[in-house]
Design a protein around this motif. Sequence first.
Motif, PDB file in Angstrom:
ATOM      1  N   GLY A   1      91.883  33.738  80.789  1.00  0.00           N
ATOM      2  CA  GLY A   1      93.751  33.724  80.636  1.00  0.00           C
ATOM      3  C   GLY A   1      94.300  34.415  79.873  1.00  0.00           C
ATOM      4  N   ASP A   2      95.874  34.257  80.105  1.00  0.00           N
ATOM      5  CA  ASP A   2      96.087  34.761  79.095  1.00  0.00           C
ATOM      6  C   ASP A   2      96.656  34.576  78.000  1.00  0.00           C
ATOM      7  N   ALA A   3      96.883  35.319  76.793  1.00  0.00           N
ATOM      8  CA  ALA A   3      97.057  35.454  76.015  1.00  0.00           C
ATOM      9  C   ALA A   3      98.501  34.810  75.966  1.00  0.00           C
ATOM     10  N   LYS A   4      98.964  33.694  75.971  1.00  0.00           N
ATOM     11  CA  LYS A   4      99.751  32.785  75.227  1.00  0.00           C
ATOM     12  C   LYS A   4      99.123  31.861  75.966  1.00  0.00           C
ATOM     13  N   ALA A   5      98.124  31.355  76.725  1.00  0.00           N
ATOM     14  CA  ALA A   5      98.127  30.332  77.575  1.00  0.00           C
ATOM     15  C   ALA A   5      96.073  30.333  76.041  1.00  0.00           C
ATOM     16  N   TYR A   6      96.368  31.356  75.555  1.00  0.00           N
ATOM     17  CA  TYR A   6      94.930  31.299  74.372  1.00  0.00           C
ATOM     18  C   TYR A   6      95.242  30.946  73.317  1.00  0.00           C
ATOM     19  N   PHE A   7      96.962  31.168  73.090  1.00  0.00           N
ATOM     20  CA  PHE A   7      96.783  31.142  71.239  1.00  0.00           C
ATOM     21  C   PHE A   7      97.248  29.545  71.772  1.00  0.00           C
ATOM     22  N   ASP A   8      97.792  29.224  72.584  1.00  0.00           N
ATOM     23  CA  ASP A   8      98.242  27.704  73.095  1.00  0.00           C
ATOM     24  C   ASP A   8      97.106  26.809  72.577  1.00  0.00           C
TER      25      ASP A   8
ATOM     26  N   LEU B   1      97.059  12.225  56.848  1.00  0.00           N
ATOM     27  CA  LEU B   1      97.709  12.609  57.627  1.00  0.00           C
ATOM     28  C   LEU B   1      99.012  13.434  56.515  1.00  0.00           C
ATOM     29  N   MET B   2      98.995  13.115  55.263  1.00  0.00           N
ATOM     30  CA  MET B   2      99.560  13.963  54.345  1.00  0.00           C
ATOM     31  C   MET B   2      99.238  14.993  54.650  1.00  0.00           C
ATOM     32  N   LEU B   3      98.025  15.666  54.390  1.00  0.00           N
ATOM     33  CA  LEU B   3      97.428  16.616  54.378  1.00  0.00           C
ATOM     34  C   LEU B   3      98.100  17.389  55.667  1.00  0.00           C
ATOM     35  N   ILE B   4      97.703  16.965  57.054  1.00  0.00           N
ATOM     36  CA  ILE B   4      98.271  17.402  58.459  1.00  0.00           C
ATOM     37  C   ILE B   4     100.114  17.984  58.238  1.00  0.00           C
ATOM     38  N   ASP B   5     101.028  16.886  57.422  1.00  0.00           N
ATOM     39  CA  ASP B   5     102.184  17.454  57.107  1.00  0.00           C
ATOM     40  C   ASP B   5     102.261  18.942  56.288  1.00  0.00           C
ATOM     41  N   GLN B   6     101.574  19.345  55.340  1.00  0.00           N
ATOM     42  CA  GLN B   6     101.517  19.683  54.507  1.00  0.00           C
ATOM     43  C   GLN B   6     100.535  21.388  55.586  1.00  0.00           C
ATOM     44  N   ILE B   7     100.222  21.381  56.510  1.00  0.00           N
ATOM     45  CA  ILE B   7      99.109  22.180  56.992  1.00  0.00           C
ATOM     46  C   ILE B   7     100.784  22.930  57.571  1.00  0.00           C
ATOM     47  N   THR B   8     101.515  21.270  58.661  1.00  0.00           N
ATOM     48  CA  THR B   8     101.910  21.964  58.765  1.00  0.00           C
ATOM     49  C   THR B   8     102.934  22.930  58.767  1.00  0.00           C
ATOM     50  N   ALA B   9     103.650  22.092  57.227  1.00  0.00           N
ATOM     51  CA  ALA B   9     105.019  23.117  56.911  1.00  0.00           C
ATOM     52  C   ALA B   9     104.805  24.414  56.615  1.00  0.00           C
ATOM     53  N   VAL B  10     103.358  24.749  56.226  1.00  0.00           N
ATOM     54  CA  VAL B  10     102.914  25.806  55.917  1.00  0.00           C
ATOM     55  C   VAL B  10     102.609  27.056  57.224  1.00  0.00           C
ATOM     56  N   ASP B  11     102.528  26.401  58.081  1.00  0.00           N
ATOM     57  CA  ASP B  11     102.179  26.939  59.950  1.00  0.00           C
ATOM     58  C   ASP B  11     103.483  27.567  60.056  1.00  0.00           C
ATOM     59  N   LYS B  12     104.387  26.492  59.932  1.00  0.00           N
ATOM     60  CA  LYS B  12     106.415  26.478  60.452  1.00  0.00           C
ATOM     61  C   LYS B  12     106.364  27.903  59.620  1.00  0.00           C
ATOM     62  N   ARG B  13     105.847  27.904  58.452  1.00  0.00           N
ATOM     63  CA  ARG B  13     106.764  29.073  58.111  1.00  0.00           C
ATOM     64  C   ARG B  13     106.059  30.946  58.890  1.00  0.00           C
ATOM     65  N   LEU B  14     104.259  30.577  58.417  1.00  0.00           N
ATOM     66  CA  LEU B  14     103.318  31.438  59.009  1.00  0.00           C
ATOM     67  C   LEU B  14     103.813  31.915  60.940  1.00  0.00           C
ATOM     68  N   ALA B  15     104.701  30.242  61.859  1.00  0.00           N
ATOM     69  CA  ALA B  15     104.112  30.790  63.155  1.00  0.00           C
ATOM     70  C   ALA B  15     105.100  32.300  63.456  1.00  0.00           C
ATOM     71  N   PRO B  16     106.380  32.568  62.814  1.00  0.00           N
ATOM     72  CA  PRO B  16     106.761  33.913  62.984  1.00  0.00           C
ATOM     73  C   PRO B  16     105.808  35.257  62.838  1.00  0.00           C
ATOM     74  N   TYR B  17     104.264  34.850  62.154  1.00  0.00           N
ATOM     75  CA  TYR B  17     103.727  36.760  62.420  1.00  0.00           C
ATOM     76  C   TYR B  17     102.261  35.498  62.741  1.00  0.00           C
ATOM     77  N   ARG B  18     102.495  34.779  62.649  1.00  0.00           N
ATOM     78  CA  ARG B  18     101.201  34.430  63.381  1.00  0.00           C
ATOM     79  C   ARG B  18     101.256  34.650  65.074  1.00  0.00           C
ATOM     80  N   ARG B  19     102.071  34.173  65.346  1.00  0.00           N
ATOM     81  CA  ARG B  19     101.830  34.169  67.339  1.00  0.00           C
ATOM     82  C   ARG B  19     101.744  35.238  67.890  1.00  0.00           C
ATOM     83  N   GLN B  20     101.537  35.980  67.329  1.00  0.00           N
ATOM     84  CA  GLN B  20     101.402  37.507  68.112  1.00  0.00           C
ATOM     85  C   GLN B  20     100.262  37.782  67.673  1.00  0.00           C
TER      86      GLN B  20
END
Lengths: 230, 230
Positions: A134-141, A157-176
Motif C-alpha cells: 500500500g501507499d504511505a497514507k493507507a499504512y498510516f491509517d 475508557l478514561m485511559l483512552i481519553d487521556q491517550i487521545t488527548a496527548v495523541d492530538k497534540r502530537l498529531a502534526p508531528y506524528r503524521r508524517q
Amino acid sequence: MSKQASEVAQGLAKQKGRTLSAIVELQIEQDIIDGLYRPGDRLDEEELAERLSTSRTPIREALRKLAAIDLVTIQPRSGARVSRPNMAQIIELFEVISALEGFAAKLAATRATDEQLAAIIAAHDTCEELAVSGDAKAYFDANGVFHRAIWTAANNLMLIDQITAVDKRLAPYRRQITFHPGRKQDSQSEHAQIARALAERQPEIAEKAMQEHVMILSDDALQLARDLRL
Amino acid sequence: MSKQASEVAQGLAKQKGRTLSAIVELQIEQDIIDGLYRPGDRLDEEELAERLSTSRTPIREALRKLAAIDLVTIQPRSGARVSRPNMAQIIELFEVISALEGFAAKLAATRATDEQLAAIIAAHDTCEELAVSGDAKAYFDANGVFHRAIWTAANNLMLIDQITAVDKRLAPYRRQITFHPGRKQDSQSEHAQIARALAERQPEIAEKAMQEHVMILSDDALQLARDLRL
DNA sequence: TTTGTATCTCTTGTATACTAGAGCTACAGA
DNA sequence: TCTGTAGCTCTAGTATACAAGAGATACAAA
C-alpha cells in the motif's frame, strides 16, 4: 489554507442536537490534526467566524476549549495560535504517551477479550499487507487502527481519553513519520512483537515492547521537527 | 454553598494581565477542588455571573474550559454540572493516575537532581511528623507536597500537566481519604519505600511502589464514593 | 387517578454592540 | 540613522440583547 477548509465548512449541515460551538470546535480541531492549520498559525476570530458563517461567540468558545487541551495557545488580548511545542516538549509528550500506551498494552494483555484480541491481530495483518503493497497514507491509517485496537482492549475508557488527548497534540508531528522509507518494515516487526506478547498474555513484555515502539517514533518525530526548524 | 464562595469571590482583586474569564475559571475550579461545589451540583450561569460580578460571557467561557478537562459536564441547552464520574470511571481514573505517577517515580529515580531528591526527603520527613502529631488536613497537604516533589523530580513538565489534570478530577474523592484513621501510618511506610527506592536510584522498584501506593488510595476512594452513594 | 398534550417559562445558545489593551506607525529629537 | 514616544488602529475582552429548545405545569380526556 482557506480554500479547502472553506469548502469543508460549507458542508457543515447544521447538525441536530449539537451546538454550533461544538461543531466549530470539532472542525477547527480536525483542521489542526489534518495539518490545514500548522503549529504557530494564527487563528483569527473574525476570519474563522466568517469562514464558518457564525458570529465570534461560538468561535471563541471553541478556541477556549481547544486551549484547555493545549491544542491551541491563547495570549490574552493578542489572540489564539495553534500550539507549537518546542523540541523538549515534544520529547516530553512522547515520553508521556509511551507510558500511557505501554500501560494500555499491559492492561490489554490481561483484559482483552477474544474478540478484542482478534481485532488487534486483524489490524496487524492489515498493516502487514500495506507495509508491502500500500501507499504511505493507507499504512498510516492502518497503524492508527492497530494502536486504537490495543487502547480499546485495555478496557479503560478514561485511559483512552487521556491517550487521545496527548495523541492530538502530537498529531502534526506524528503524521508524517510513517512516510519515512524503511520505517514501515521496522515498525511492523515491533508491532509483531507487541501482538505476540498480547496473544500470549504477557503484560510486562507487551508494556515494554509498546513503550519502546512509541519512543522510536519519538526519534523520528524529532528529526522531522528539526527539519521543520522548530 | 453560596455564602463562603461569595466572600472569596469578592476578594478577587481584578488582577492585571489576566482576563476575567481566566480568573473566573480558576475560581470555579478551586471551588470544585475544595468541595464547595460537589459532584453533580448544578452550575447556573446567571447565578455564577451575579456571584462573581460579571456578565455571563466570561462564565460561559470558563465553564467551557472546565468542560474540556472534564471537571464539568455540559448538556446542550440544559446546563453545566460538576462532573460526577461513576464508580467504574473512578477506578479507571485511579488506574490512569497510578500509571502516570508510577512513571513519574521511575523517571525521578534516574533524573532527580540532588536538590530534588533532598526536597522529596524533606517532604517525606514532614509527612512523618504530621502522621504522628498533626491534624488530618495538614497531613493531606504535606502528602500533596511529597507527591508533587516526585512529579517535579521526573523533570518532564508535560507529565506534570497530565497528572495534574487527572488529579483534579479525582480531587473530590481523594480529598477525604487521608482522614481515615490508620491510613496515615500505612501511607507513611509506603512513602518510605518509595523515597528509599528513589534515593537508591532504582527506577523499577520506585515505579512499582508508587503504582501500588496510588492503587491503595483507589480502594479507599471507592469506599468513600460508595458511602456517598454514587 | 393517570396519562397525554399543549402551552408557557426559564435557561442556554448565538449575535451584536461596546470597551480597552497590545502592538504598529510615524514623527521628533539625538 | 537610530531611538524613543505619542497616538492610532485593530483585535480581543466583556456586556447585553435576542432566539430557541428543554423541561415544567396545568388542564383535559380516558
